[in-house]
Design an enzyme around this catalytic site. Structure first.
Site, PDB file in Angstrom:
ATOM      1  CD  GLU A  18      -2.939   0.565   2.469  1.00 27.88           C
ATOM      2  OE1 GLU A  18      -3.309  -0.571   2.810  1.00 27.88           O
ATOM      3  OE2 GLU A  18      -3.158   1.585   3.125  1.00 27.88           O
ATOM      4  CG  ASP A  28      -3.919   9.064   7.977  1.00 28.60           C
ATOM      5  OD1 ASP A  28      -3.883   7.842   8.224  1.00 28.60           O
ATOM      6  OD2 ASP A  28      -4.109   9.537   6.846  1.00 28.60           O
TER       7      ASP A  28
END
Lengths: 278, 405
Positions: free
Chosen positions: A49, A60
């Site tokens: 990824e 995040d």
């Protein structure tokens, strides 16, 4: 068959789950990302990824936020990220690559053009954190046309009724966000996974990957006992962040340290189902 | 009479929260079920007469509504043109229009059984208003505020703390309003079960832009009735400042279908529209996705969000509510921009001619009024939203004027 489908089929034949390490593009520079990508498959990565940095990554935690800021400083754009993938593909045509990021840079690049360019660069799937199924059509159509899997996210808050909406038209694999929280902050218990993953599986035939809070070989093994793949991001980024010099460059030997960490995580994943009926 | 026009602009958004291509719900999956729950709860509350009655009661007896409509006669004489009327939302409890929305949303949070409130704030006005309603309802609250703003708005930080709020300085990104909003969203993702996010402007994922507008529409609804009573007519022009755009949306919305009423939104041009240091998302930005909605944003060629600049911390935001983006593209509202310097001049003029110290946000609206009024007929009426008082800004103004306090 797509690279993602082929890889999960192979994992199934091997009777094990896969490992998906994450790297933020150009954190802290392009050469580092390229070196990590080149080393990941040999260290036991089954899929990879790549994070596409964005100034405002609302899902995040601090670790990935800072990686994104370093990535932007290191010159990451979508164009550069696709170029990195293109370089990787010259040597590796089997390991699936999934790009993860936020919608605005893609919108700015042009959704159609992005899908065309990503597919031709050798990208296999897209995870767009702030694009729920309700708003996804604009990207889903060109992604389908260019054979890019638009990976859907499922969270602990996704109740049974909504699960149907989320998984309608899903392809590639399903990404289970294992905690209600941001990346790199908490870790789900195995008990939670034992309850949650079958709930997702009951709603789809696609492989299920688990991310958010998977940090150690033990966590990865716990995920591997229930799901089809474990995503590890913040733990790898933390290693890099702890090994930056004053100028923000990676200290010598760090790439190897991160790859060792990937090897240990891969061992955790691969050993998870030993002793269990295949 | 009173029938909505066939092509009413007041019926948006559609059921998925879209104003044309703008708005929507661009949030992580973890939040989606909760966003949908907020929407259901709000739809339910809207149909409940008891909810409206409680909202009205608090606006009347706690906030002090209706706020007066004031004919600024000396200012009008000085400008020598159109009559200038102020909708005086600076006289609300806590000193700005922000409290209108906070009252509505705290009632919704309570109705949803939420026990913890979070909010973002830029200048601190929304933070103070949120901390105020949380004190009133006995709910714990956490306010996210960019570290840069904490430093330049210390009186409001202290007010929030006095009111019992926890103020968390945000150091990520550029440490201003947009980063505070990111951090509030992150908190919400991690605390979905008990927490309600009280967004302060007409932005964010649906239903917030529509809900905040509905709560703020009390401004335009009152002003319309007050002007009708005082002058027997509609205004010719409505003017309001735009950061996220909640005070402007509140003033404009009741007038959207009145074709004779010009609507003018005033963005912050900072050091100038071509200086690269401004907050004029509509004048100089382009459409994108941030903080849960599609709207005009200040962004670079790669879709990375740019920092906004304005002398007014409340206008210092690189986005704008999606309904404004829609009205901009339709051409129903004109969006203009006013510099820091022009706003400072207006601030001083208002203070000296009307004895009202305005906040720097409505000082931007007034600077636009000063440009328009002299060229208009003396019987024309400009209705301006004086959405906040300037006590919070005196240190900023002193510094800009080179005065040591």
């Amino acid at each position: 068959m797509s690279r993602i489908a082929a890889r999960f089929a192979a994992l199934k034949r091997e009777g094990r789950a896969g490992l998906i390490p994450f790297v933020e593009a150009c954190d802290p520079d392009r050469a580092t990302t390229e070196a990590l990508l080149a080393g990941f498959p040999g260290a036991g990565a089954d899929l990879i990824e790549i994070g596409m940095p964005f100034t405002d990554p609302m899902a995040d935690g601090p670790t990935v936020q800072r990686a994104g800021q370093r990535g932007l400083k290191g010159g990451a754009t979508l164009g550069v990220t696709l170029d990195i993938v293109r370089g990787f593909r010259r040597k590796d045509d089997a390991t699936p690559i999934v790009l993860m990021g936020y919608y605005n840079p893609i919108l700015s690049y042009g959704v159609e053009r992005f899908c065309d360019d990503a597919a031709s660069a050798g990208v296999d799937g897209l995870i767009v954190v702030d694009l729920p199924p309700e708003e996804a059509e604009e990207l889903a159509v060109p992604a389908g046309r260019t054979k890019l899997d638009l990976i859907r996210l499922v969270a602990p808050t996704t109740h049974a009724e909504r699960l149907k909406v989320v998984l309608q038209g899903a392809s590639g694999f399903v990404y289970y966000v294992s905690i209600t929280g941001i990346t790199g902050t908490r870790t789900a218990t195995e008990e939670h996974l034992r309850e949650a993953i079958p709930r997702v599986r009951a709603a789809t035939d696609l492989p299920v990957a688990v991310g958010f809070g998977v940090r150690t070989p033990e966590h990865a093994a716990a995920v591997a006992r229930h799901a089809d793949a474990a995503v590890v991001a913040s733990a790898l980024i933390d290693t890099m962040a702890a090994n930056l010099d004053e100028a923000g460059r990676l200290k010598p030997g760090t790439i190897e340290t991160v790859l060792d960490q990937v090897r240990a995580l891969a061992a955790g994943v691969r050993g998870a189902r030993v002793g269990r009926a295949a | 009479m009173n029938k909505p026009l066939p092509n009413s602009l007041r019926t948006g958004p559609d059921e998925r929260g879209h104003f044309g291509i703008f708005g929507g719900r661009y949030v992580a999956e973890t939040l989606m079920p909760l966003i949908l729950e907020v929407e259901r709860a709000y739809e339910d509350a809207k149909r409940d007469p008891a909810f409206d009655a409680e909202f009205r009661r608090l606006l009347t007896h706690y906030v002090g509504r209706p706020s007066p409509l004031w004919f600024a006669e000396r200012l009008t004489a000085q400008l020598g043109g159109a009559q200038v009327w102020f909708k005086r939302d600076e006289l609300n409890h806590t000193g700005a229009h922000k409290i209108n929305n906070c009252i509505g949303q705290i009632l919704l949070a309570r109705r949803m059984g939420k026990t913890r409130i979070i909010a973002e704030t830029g200048a601190g006005q929304h933070g103070v208003a949120t901390a105020t309603v949380c004190a009133l309802f006995g709910l714990p609250c956490t306010i996210y505020m960019g570290a840069t703003d904490v430093a330049r708005q210390s009186p409001n930080v202290f007010r929030m703390k006095l009111l019992g709020a926890e103020v968390k300085p945000v150091i990520s990104g550029a440490a201003t309003l947009k980063d505070a909003m990111n951090e509030a969203l992150r908190d919400w993702v991690a605390n979905v079960a008990d927490t309600y996010y009280l967004i302060g402007t007409v932005a964010g994922p649906h239903p917030y832009p529509a809900m905040v507008r509905d709560f703020q529409s009390v401004i335009g609804t009152e002003a319309r009735a007050q002007l009708d009573a005082a002058a027997g007519r509609l205004p010719d022009v409505c003017v309001a400042a735009i950061g996220g755009g909640s005070n402007a949306m509140g003033l404009f919305h009741p007038f959207l279908d009145d074709a004779s009423v010009r609507l003018v939104g005033v963005e912050a041009a900072g050091h100038g529209l071509d200086s690269g240091q401004h907050a004029a998302s509509l004048s100089r930005g382009r459409p994108g996705v941030l903080h849960g909605n599609r709207t005009y944003l200040l962004q670079d060629e790669h879709g990375q969000i740019l920092e906004a600049h304005s002398i007014s911390a409340g206008l210092d935001y690189p986005g704008v509510g999606p309904e404004h983006s829609w009205l901009h593209e339709l051409g129903r509202v004109e969006y203009v921009a006013v510099t820091d310097t022009e706003a400072l001049e207006a601030f001083q003029l208002c203070t000296r001619t009307e004895g009202i110290i305005p906040a720097l946000e409505p000082a931007h609206a007034l600077a636009q009024v000063m440009k328009m009024a002299p060229a208009m007929d003396r019987d024309a009426i400009i209705l301006m939203n004086l959405c906040g008082r300037g006590d919070k800004d005196i240190f900023t103004v002193a510094e800009a004027l080179g005065v040591k306090l």
